[in-house]
Design an enzyme around this catalytic site. Structure first.
Site, short mmCIF file in Angstrom:
data_model
loop_
_atom_site.label_atom_id
_atom_site.label_comp_id
_atom_site.label_asym_id
_atom_site.label_seq_id
_atom_site.Cartn_x
_atom_site.Cartn_y
_atom_site.Cartn_z
N ASP A 7 43.62 44.89 51.84
CA ASP A 7 43.59 44.90 50.38
C ASP A 7 42.93 46.18 49.85
OD1 ASP A 7 43.78 43.29 47.83
OD2 ASP A 7 41.61 43.62 47.85
N GLU A 26 47.79 47.87 51.42
CA GLU A 26 48.10 47.95 49.99
C GLU A 26 47.86 49.38 49.55
OE1 GLU A 26 47.14 46.11 45.59
OE2 GLU A 26 45.55 46.26 47.05
C1 GLC Z 1 44.49 43.87 45.27
C2 GLC Z 1 45.10 42.49 45.21
C3 GLC Z 1 44.79 41.90 43.87
C4 GLC Z 1 43.29 41.80 43.73
C5 GLC Z 1 42.62 43.15 43.96
C6 GLC Z 1 41.14 43.00 44.18
O1 GLC Z 1 45.05 44.72 44.34
O2 GLC Z 1 46.46 42.54 45.49
O3 GLC Z 1 45.40 40.67 43.68
O4 GLC Z 1 42.96 41.33 42.46
O5 GLC Z 1 43.11 43.80 45.11
O6 GLC Z 1 40.86 42.45 45.42
#
Ligand code: GLC
Ligand code: CA
Length: 574
Positions: free
Chosen positions: A237, A297
């Site tokens: 993440d 991500e």
């Molecule tokens: C990423 C996740 C999102 C979350 C953020 C903080 O962007 O996909 O859903 O709110 O990280 O962890």
């Protein structure tokens, strides 16, 4: 349209360009066999499926999905053609950010079940050859994690330096001008120890201090905990945000304000610092001990930035997500074409993403009111025939749409409450999976935590299984093809008809054969002509594998007739 069981050859008068033999064939019975002639790693031929555990299936009828619910749907996923599921965070959490605020990395939130339920999910997955990928929140913990509670307890606590604490610039002034992506300043004052801590996300999500080697090691160990339990990899993440400038320099201020009313800034000192790559290499080293895969991500502005996440020696992420398509507001063949071409020339293994739990569903993004399901099939036709590993988002396969809150008081996502009405939050794309037309779409006997949209009556698994023209039936056939056709698994990508403003067309070429994909991204009929002679197909034979046409595909003289927003997938042989 497609015709089940029909196996028709029709010879069509060859025109100047193509000699065609059509074979309309529904490949539904194809075994989910793995074809791996080059001995590729498993994830290269896998189809991933992201599911939001709160919203997938509720086994104990409390309105919130859970692990037993997921386990009960493994047969559905297997039958659909899914090889790996990525479960959004299911660890203990105060649920401020619905699990992205983890208070214990080594357990399961009681609302989702127990570690024993998790072990059972892994075991049942294994029986069906479905791998489990967890979501590792690397940048921050919950403010209720024991590490943070200790960190906050005094300036000299053992975990003080596990987070980012600083004095204010001046009385009542945060250390610098950094802002939280969820609104307001990125600094929170702690009255107990009279310092500020840094949080890029919600106040309840303090950033870990990745410059502290003990933190790094502790985080590496958290991944080992799950690898040992049989997890096949992680989705990492928010990796951009792992490091901050140690001198906390102010970010340059830009004109205007953000959705929450804070000054816009260019986040050069708290995002995408080069040290991120060092952390990824460390995580990868541990992953390699277990033969695991890392998905990231990775938000990037262009392909060259994305390329860096694979690592100079392919020693960072095997699957950095290409999230750039999520920003394509319109269905535009030239825009998709040029992006795919750029990715292809960069050389990495693509991981295109169309939608996820933070992004308006593609069904809603591209719906025109008249061809919604056709557009859903069109998107599937593109997504599942591109080179690389796809990651479907639950519900895409049945044409689920966003169900956005209409009033601020209905919003669950704190981001939407803070930013209303400019930012409505992400509830709309996180609604319960639509299993049937019974109450609450068959997701739960209790009122679900988020409401299902009225379209669940037509767009649900049970109804769509019975309808051979449904979005789901289309996905099932497409996924079967994807698992079977070497050209879709391993073929090269060759863009054709590059000047066409309406239709995206390409070949996936493997040895002497190729698969042709034609996607009409316009609301009008299009006549498509090909000349594949320069590609070694002077008078090719074409057998149709799958189309989304409503009318039977009749002959073509010198051009292929494509209905609005339709897709055609055909095999080409010499
Ligand atoms: C990423 C996740 C999102 C979350 C953020 C903080 O962007 O996909 O859903 O709110 O990280 O962890
Ligand atoms: Ca439940």
């Amino acid at each position: 349209m497609f015709r089940e069981g029909l196996n028709v050859f029709r010879n069509i008068a060859a025109a100047s360009l193509l000699a065609l033999a059509l074979c309309i064939w529904a490949p539904r019975t194809v075994a989910q066999q793995k074809i791996d002639p080059e001995g590729h790693e498993w994830w290269r031929h896998a189809v991933f499926y992201e599911l939001y555990p709160r919203s997938f299936a509720d086994s104990n009828n409390d309105g919130i999905g859970d692990l037993k619910g997921i386990t009960s749907k493994l047969d559905y996923l297997k039958d659909l053609g899914i090889d790996a599921i990525w479960i959004a965070p299911c660890f203990p959490s105060p649920q401020v950010d619905f699990g992205y605020d983890v208070s214990d990395y080594e357990n399961i939130d009681p609302m989702y079940g127990t570690l024993a339920d998790f072990d059972r999910l892994v075991a049942e997955g294994k029986k069906r050859n479905i791998k489990i990928i967890l979501d590792f929140v690397v940048n921050h913990t919950s403010d209720q994690h024991k590490w943070f509670l200790d960190s906050k307890s005094s300036r000299t606590s053992a975990h003080r330096d596990w987070y980012i604490w600083r004095d204010g610039k001046a009385p009542s002034q945060p250390p610098n001008n950094w802002t939280s992506t969820f609104g307001g300043p990125a600094w929170q004052f702690d009255s107990g120890t009279k310092q500020y801590y840094y949080h890029y996300f919600y106040i309840q999500q303090p950033d870990l201090n990745w410059r502290n080697p003990t933190v790094k090691d502790a985080m590496f160990d958290q991944t080992r905990f799950w690898y040992k339990r049989g997890v096949a990899g992680f989705r990492l993440d928010a990796v951009d945000t792992l490091y901050e400038d140690p001198d906390l320099k102010d970010n340059p201020v830009l004109p205007g304000t953000d959705k929450f009313g804070m000054p816009n800034t260019n986040e050069i000192y708290n995002k995408k610092l080069p040290e991120v790559h060092e952390a990824l290499r460390g995580l990868r080293k541990v992953a390699d001990e277990y033969g695991a895969v890392l998905i990231g991500e990775t938000w990037t502005k262009d392909v060259s930035e994305l390329k860096d996440y694979y690592g100079e020696h392919n020693n960072e992420l095997q699957m950095p997500m290409d999230l750039m398509m999520t920003g394509f507001k319109e269905l535009s063949a030239p825009q998709y074409r040029s992006h795919i071409n750029a990715v292809e020339s960069a050389g990495g293994w693509p991981v295109f993403v169309i939608t996820n739990h933070d992004i308006v569903r593609s069904y809603t993004r591209y719906a025109d009111g008249a061809h919604n399901d056709d557009i859903a099939k069109l998107m599937a036709g593109m997504y599942l025939t591109l080179r690389g590993t796809p990651i479907l988002y639950y519900g895409e396969e049945i044409g689920m749409e966003n169900n956005d809150p209409k009033r601020k008081e209905d919003v669950k996502d704190p981001e939407g409450r803070a930013g209303w009405p400019k930012e409505i939050g992400r509830d709309g794309e996180r609604t319960p999976m639509q299993w049937s037309e019974s109450a609450n779409a068959g997701f739960s006997k209790a009122k679900p935590w988020l409401p299902v949209p009225p379209s669940y009556k037509t767009h649900n698994v049970v109804a769509e299984m019975k309808d051979e023209n449904s979005v789901l039936s289309f996905y099932r056939q497409l996924l079967a093809l994807r698992h079977k056709e070497p050209a879709l698994l391993d073929g090269s990508y060759i863009s054709i008809n590059e000047d066409d403003p309406h239709a995206l067309a390409y070949l996936r070429r493997y040895k002497d054969e190729a698969i042709l994909v034609v996607l009409n991204m316009s609301a009008a009929d299009q006549k498509i002509r090909f000349d594949l002679s320069s590609l070694g197909f002077a008078s090719p034979k074409l057998s149709v594998l799958l189309t989304s046409f409503h009318k039977p595909l009749t002959g073509m003289s010198d051009a292929l007739s494509m209905e609005p927003y339709s897709v055609l997938i055909a095999k080409i042989t010499k």
